[in-house]
Scaffold this motif. Structure first.
Motif, mmCIF file in Angstrom:
data_model
loop_
_atom_site.group_PDB
_atom_site.id
_atom_site.type_symbol
_atom_site.label_atom_id
_atom_site.label_comp_id
_atom_site.label_asym_id
_atom_site.label_seq_id
_atom_site.Cartn_x
_atom_site.Cartn_y
_atom_site.Cartn_z
ATOM 1 N N UNK A 477 0.836 -1.208 0.000
ATOM 2 C CA UNK A 477 0.000 0.000 0.000
ATOM 3 C C UNK A 477 0.867 1.253 0.000
ATOM 4 N N UNK A 478 1.961 1.219 0.760
ATOM 5 C CA UNK A 478 2.865 2.370 0.822
ATOM 6 C C UNK A 478 3.743 2.500 -0.414
ATOM 7 N N UNK A 479 3.695 1.531 -1.293
ATOM 8 C CA UNK A 479 4.501 1.576 -2.496
ATOM 9 C C UNK A 479 5.955 1.205 -2.275
ATOM 10 N N UNK A 480 6.258 0.533 -1.165
ATOM 11 C CA UNK A 480 7.647 0.160 -0.863
ATOM 12 C C UNK A 480 8.037 -1.184 -1.464
ATOM 13 N N UNK A 481 7.087 -1.924 -1.994
ATOM 14 C CA UNK A 481 7.398 -3.176 -2.680
ATOM 15 C C UNK A 481 6.342 -3.440 -3.732
ATOM 16 N N UNK A 482 6.773 -4.028 -4.821
ATOM 17 C CA UNK A 482 5.858 -4.469 -5.874
ATOM 18 C C UNK A 482 5.899 -5.985 -6.042
ATOM 19 N N UNK A 483 6.564 -6.662 -5.106
ATOM 20 C CA UNK A 483 6.693 -8.114 -5.180
ATOM 21 C C UNK A 483 5.421 -8.793 -4.695
ATOM 22 N N UNK A 484 5.161 -9.964 -5.237
ATOM 23 C CA UNK A 484 4.087 -10.780 -4.711
ATOM 24 C C UNK A 484 4.477 -11.301 -3.334
ATOM 25 N N UNK A 485 3.496 -11.793 -2.599
ATOM 26 C CA UNK A 485 3.808 -12.288 -1.261
ATOM 27 C C UNK A 485 4.725 -13.510 -1.309
ATOM 28 N N UNK A 486 4.557 -14.360 -2.332
ATOM 29 C CA UNK A 486 5.425 -15.524 -2.451
ATOM 30 C C UNK A 486 6.878 -15.135 -2.626
ATOM 31 N N UNK A 487 7.143 -14.174 -3.500
ATOM 32 C CA UNK A 487 8.507 -13.711 -3.706
ATOM 33 C C UNK A 487 9.028 -12.999 -2.472
ATOM 34 N N UNK A 491 12.369 -14.051 -0.254
ATOM 35 C CA UNK A 491 13.517 -13.172 -0.005
ATOM 36 C C UNK A 491 13.774 -13.008 1.488
ATOM 37 N N UNK A 492 12.724 -12.895 2.271
ATOM 38 C CA UNK A 492 12.910 -12.769 3.712
ATOM 39 C C UNK A 492 13.544 -14.030 4.305
ATOM 40 N N UNK A 496 17.411 -14.433 6.154
ATOM 41 C CA UNK A 496 17.724 -15.059 7.445
ATOM 42 C C UNK A 496 18.891 -16.024 7.296
ATOM 43 N N UNK A 497 18.890 -16.793 6.228
ATOM 44 C CA UNK A 497 19.997 -17.723 5.978
ATOM 45 C C UNK A 497 21.305 -16.971 5.764
ATOM 46 N N UNK A 498 21.261 -15.884 5.022
ATOM 47 C CA UNK A 498 22.470 -15.099 4.758
ATOM 48 C C UNK A 498 22.978 -14.441 6.036
ATOM 49 N N UNK A 499 22.072 -13.962 6.852
ATOM 50 C CA UNK A 499 22.488 -13.353 8.119
ATOM 51 C C UNK A 499 23.199 -14.374 9.005
ATOM 52 N N UNK A 500 22.701 -15.603 8.997
ATOM 53 C CA UNK A 500 23.348 -16.658 9.776
ATOM 54 C C UNK A 500 24.787 -16.877 9.314
ATOM 55 N N UNK A 501 25.003 -16.912 7.999
ATOM 56 C CA UNK A 501 26.359 -17.071 7.469
ATOM 57 C C UNK A 501 27.240 -15.897 7.864
ATOM 58 N N UNK A 502 26.723 -14.678 7.729
ATOM 59 C CA UNK A 502 27.525 -13.484 8.005
ATOM 60 C C UNK A 502 27.908 -13.400 9.480
ATOM 61 N N UNK A 503 26.967 -13.680 10.370
ATOM 62 C CA UNK A 503 27.263 -13.610 11.797
ATOM 63 C C UNK A 503 28.345 -14.602 12.202
ATOM 64 N N UNK A 504 28.231 -15.812 11.720
ATOM 65 C CA UNK A 504 29.156 -16.849 12.157
ATOM 66 C C UNK A 504 30.542 -16.695 11.559
ATOM 67 N N UNK A 584 11.324 -23.937 5.755
ATOM 68 C CA UNK A 584 12.608 -24.367 6.302
ATOM 69 C C UNK A 584 13.694 -23.435 5.769
ATOM 70 N N UNK A 585 14.291 -22.634 6.662
ATOM 71 C CA UNK A 585 15.307 -21.667 6.255
ATOM 72 C C UNK A 585 16.527 -22.367 5.671
ATOM 73 N N UNK A 586 16.971 -23.444 6.335
ATOM 74 C CA UNK A 586 18.139 -24.161 5.842
ATOM 75 C C UNK A 586 17.912 -24.771 4.473
ATOM 76 N N UNK A 587 16.714 -25.287 4.228
ATOM 77 C CA UNK A 587 16.406 -25.876 2.930
ATOM 78 C C UNK A 587 16.436 -24.825 1.836
ATOM 79 N N UNK A 588 15.931 -23.639 2.120
ATOM 80 C CA UNK A 588 15.970 -22.572 1.117
ATOM 81 C C UNK A 588 17.402 -22.238 0.730
#
Length: 625
Positions: A477-487, A491-492, A496-504, A584-588
């Protein structure tokens, strides 16, 4: 007539492929059909998409990527045999064990990554995190622990150093050998940078080096230039002072990393890729190639539109509305004029250059940001939080800009999901490494606790909220994304998976580096990790909080406890995402690595380079005259 290639008649429809098939990426399907004929003429199905655990259950979308044939180890062996037949013309029996190991662990993973090889290491947690987390951390620790040839400081250097950047980086204690720094320390730093740029171009599917010279010669010439150009600057009295500043060397590396981009741009210009019209083709050539650029523009555009069906914009959207939607294509004279002067491939490359420029500027800004913080030490808890989250906001703004430039949908600027994956990791590791370096200047356990509470709360509480349909609807509604909910959900989960790699990986590199630099031979080269507040007066600076001065013991153990808290927070948020959303975050993460095998070497290269940036920014350079 013998059949050398197996083709399957395509059925390009004007609706989105069903969930058990793959999207159209460019002109090619990401996976072959799920049915094919066996030797007896029958029809059989592939055992599973991607060959991953649980047949892809727990994933946001199963059929979005390339097919990695599942099955047991016999299937993998048969594939390797086919590859060996291609490479050695049927002489696979004579291959030695070391040749097979070289092909499996070097060529198939790092040089020309193959899906089966990457899938094999991605499915096992110890090989996956061993390569993505601990390999770049160990390489960084080994790089900074190579002993420098060191010499005592001359007595006349005290006056020059009195105005230097203390107490933040620490006062230089020794002189180092210029040639060792240039060819060993700085040389490996530049080689890593060139490897990262090359792998990013591989993801973009473009060779940046001239075909006439080839990659080995071109990269060797750039590497020689990277270490040859600073030599006259060091030997000239008027410019020698520049070699004492870390920013000078980092800026020169910025130029070296920009050279492949400039070379690729010149190659495209030389090939007239920036023009809409090309050289005419013969009638024979037109049989095998499209006559888009050689026929009448209006007629060609009309015939191509009739021949080619629409391409789905959203790779992860399985909603009924998306299945029936069509990609809107530009029509009319304006579209033809734009195609004539600015072909889409060249515009896409320009957007790619913009993304690279923003990414390269990030660590230059990080160096300047760290300089400001270190020049204003000591800080209380409030100032520390302001610095950390000021840097968080800066990195996330740069990340958002780069993500917008790259896009993930075809026709959307660069439109590359794997490139957005790599740059997300780049910015996440950049943010984490500078925060880790800050830990060495925290003055009490209280400051560690405050930062960790804010970080874990933001991860555990906000991440599930941001993945809800309500939050996505508000952004739409705010126009901050044009992605579908699935996409958006995909991405979210990926983030989370990328953040796990970066932190460790950043924490493993930080703890290992402060160990080898505090107790090792290079302690005087890295006074930042000596934990001494020497202001040049010969004694230890009392500091603002005499009872809460930072030291090695507190930094090491408090950072270790922080790492444990981060692991717990990551586990909690993964469980919440699995329970609430069934994802499953790890599976993604495993599926992404298997779908795009070039992600593995590119992620290792970008992580290693960012970790090196953090250590390079705090080394104290005083060269022996």
């Amino acid at each position: 007539m013998p059949s050398f290639f197996q083709f399957t008649q395509g059925t390009e429809s004007r609706v989105r492929p069903s969930s058990d098939s793959s999207p159209l990426l460019g002109r090619f399907r990401a996976v072959p059909p799920t049915q094919h004929h066996d030797q007896r003429g029958g029809v059989r199905r592939q055992p599973s998409q991607l060959g991953l655990l649980s047949n892809g259950r727990g994933s946001v979308h199963v059929g979005y990527g390339a097919l990695v044939v599942g099955g047991d180890e016999s299937g993998d062996e048969s594939d390797e045999g086919e590859d060996d037949n291609d490479d050695d013309e049927g002489d696979t029996g004579s291959c030695l064990a070391w040749e097979r190991a070289w092909r499996r662990w070097v060529v198939d993973l790092w040089v020309r990554p193959k899906q089966l090889a990457v899938k094999g290491v991605a499915e096992k947690w110890y090989t996956r995190y061993g390569l993505l987390v601990f390999l770049p951390a160990l390489m960084t620790i080994a790089w900074c622990s190579i002993p420098f040839p060191q010499y005592p400081l001359p007595h006349d250097d005290d006056d020059d150093d009195a105005q230097d950047k203390t107490p933040g980086h620490g006062k230089a204690k020794v002189q180092v050998n210029f040639w060792f720094f240039l060819f060993v320390y700085y040389g490996f730093y530049n080689i890593t940078a060139l490897f990262w740029i090359t792998k990013v171009f591989n993801l973009y599917s473009l060779n940046w080096w001239p075909q006439s010279l080839g990659f080995p010669l071109t990269v060797s010439l750039i590497a020689i230039l990277s270490v040859a150009a600073p030599i006259p600057i060091y030997y000239m009295d008027a410019t020698r002072f520049l070699t004492r500043h870390n920013t000078t060397w980092i800026s020169w590396t910025f130029v070296i990393m920009a050279m492949p981009v400039a070379i690729a741009f010149l190659i495209l210009r030389n090939n007239e890729r920036h023009l809409g019209l090309r050289n005419s083709l013969s009638e024979t050539q037109r049989i095998f190639t499209s006559s888009w650029w050689t026929s009448d523009p209006a007629d060609t555009f009309a015939r191509r539109e009739r021949r080619r069906g629409p391409v789905p914009q959203d790779l992860f959207d399985d909603s009924p509305a998306a299945r029936g939607s069509l990609v809107q294509r530009p029509t009319g004279g304006a579209a033809l004029l734009r195609r004539k002067w600015f072909p889409a491939s060249f515009v896409r490359f320009l957007w790619f250059c913009v993304a690279l420029f923003v990414g390269l500027m990030a660590y230059v800004l990080g160096e300047a940001y760290a300089e400001i913080y270190l020049r204003t030490l000591p800080h209380n808890s409030f100032e520390t939080v302001v610095y950390v989250y000021g840097w968080v906001v800066t990195v996330h703004l740069l990340d958002a800009l780069t993500g917008w430039v790259l896009g993930i949908r075809e026709g959307e600027r660069v439109g590359s999901y794997p490139l957005s994956w790599v740059f997300k990791l780049y910015f996440m590791v950049t943010y984490q490494t500078y925060v880790r370096a800050l830990y060495a200047r925290l003055r009490s356990p209280k400051q560690f606790v405050i930062l960790q509470i804010l970080s874990s709360t933001r991860l555990v509480v906000l991440t599930p909220i941001m993945m809800t349909t309500v939050f996505h609807k508000v952004l739409s509604i705010l126009g901050l994304t044009t992605l579908s909910y699935g996409t958006y959900q995909k991405l979210q989960t990926r983030n989370v998976f990328i953040r796990f790699l970066a932190e460790n990986t950043s924490m493993a590199a930080f703890l290992g580096s402060i160990l080898v630099l505090h107790f090792g031979a290079n302690k005087d080269v890295y006074p930042y990790f000596a934990f001494e507040e020497d202001h040049g007066s010969g004694g230890k600076h009392p500091g603002t909080y005499p009872s809460e001065d930072y030291d090695f013991g507190m930094t090491f153990w408090a950072s270790g406890v922080t790492w444990g808290c981060e692991l717990v927070a990551s586990l909690v948020v993964r469980i919440l995402i699995r329970v609430i959303f069934g994802v499953d975050v790890g599976l993604e993460g495993r599926m992404d690595l298997a779908v795009w095998p070039e992600l593995l070497p590119t992620c290792v290269a970008v992580t290693l380079h960012v970790l090196q940036n953090m250590l390079f920014s705090i080394i104290r350079l005083r060269f022996r005259a």
